[in-house]
Design an enzyme around this catalytic site. Structure first.
Site, short mmCIF file in Angstrom:
data_model
loop_
_atom_site.label_atom_id
_atom_site.label_comp_id
_atom_site.label_asym_id
_atom_site.label_seq_id
_atom_site.Cartn_x
_atom_site.Cartn_y
_atom_site.Cartn_z
N GLY A 1 29.80 50.54 40.34
CA GLY A 1 30.17 49.48 40.34
C GLY A 1 31.32 49.12 39.48
CD GLN B 1 33.88 47.01 34.92
OE1 GLN B 1 33.70 46.96 36.06
NE2 GLN B 1 33.95 48.05 34.24
CB CYS C 1 30.04 49.90 31.56
SG CYS C 1 31.53 48.64 31.80
CG LEU C 2 33.57 52.93 36.07
CD1 LEU C 2 33.99 52.56 37.06
CD2 LEU C 2 33.51 54.43 35.71
CG HIS D 1 26.61 46.70 34.81
ND1 HIS D 1 26.21 47.58 33.58
CD2 HIS D 1 27.96 46.72 34.91
CE1 HIS D 1 27.32 48.19 33.00
NE2 HIS D 1 28.51 47.49 33.61
CD GLU D 2 29.51 46.34 38.23
OE1 GLU D 2 30.95 45.78 37.69
OE2 GLU D 2 29.27 47.44 37.76
CG HIS E 1 31.68 43.70 34.03
ND1 HIS E 1 32.16 44.08 32.82
CD2 HIS E 1 31.11 44.68 34.52
CE1 HIS E 1 31.92 45.43 32.61
NE2 HIS E 1 31.17 45.81 33.47
NI NI Z 1 30.29 47.71 34.04
#
Ligand code: NI
Length: 158
Positions: free
Chosen positions: A46, A51, A89-90, A131-132, A135
């Site tokens: 995701g 991000q 997480c990216l 999670h997303e 953000h």
């Molecule tokens: Ni993330």
């Protein structure tokens, strides 16, 4: 279609609250396309707009690599159960940590035509949605980790 630079923990943009989208302009559509490109390039599950440095309430998720889901202005309307598992997480490359979240969520969101839809999921899908969406309110999973953050490499050696 382009790969965008993924912002990493420490970048102030990741701590901000994102604004709702009112209209999918050509510019927003380009952002959405780029977010999917960036997600797949990074082999992620995701990605949220902040991000890539854009403070808008847009999330893309694909838990299988073949099931792209776009969520604009998403909101969780129901959650239940509990799951604990490693999450990454990216924006926090190479790290992972144990996070407890709801095992089931139902959410509402808007698609690229600004039509509302409901989506529900369990396990990985539920985790990804939670999670997303965090953000979009400036929160990273590292705030919820039980115990220390670990290096992904160390974990793979176990
Ligand atoms: Ni993330």
């Amino acid at each position: 279609m382009a790969i965008r630079k993924i912002r990493e923990m420490g970048d102030p943009v990741l701590g901000k609250v994102c604004k709702e989208v009112t209209e999918v302009t050509p510019r927003i559509q380009e952002l959405i396309d780029d977010m999917f490109d960036t997600l797949y390039e990074a082999n992620g599950v995701g990605l949220a707009a902040p991000q890539v440095g854009i403070l808008k309430r847009i999330v893309v998720i694909d838990t299988t690599g073949e099931d792209p889901i776009l969520m604009i202005n998403p909101k969780i309307i129901e959650k239940s159960g509990e799951q604990t598992g490693y999450e990454g997480c990216l924006s926090v490359p190479g790290k992972t940590g144990n996070v407890t979240r709801a095992n089931y969520v139902k959410a509402i969101a808007y698609d690229e035509n600004m039509e509302p839809f409901e989506i529900e999921g369990t396990e990985l899908m539920a985790r990804a949605i939670q999670h997303e969406l965090d953000h979009l309110d400036g929160h990273l999973y590292v705030e919820k980790v039980d115990g220390p953050l670990q290096d992904v490499e160390d974990l793979e050696e176990d």
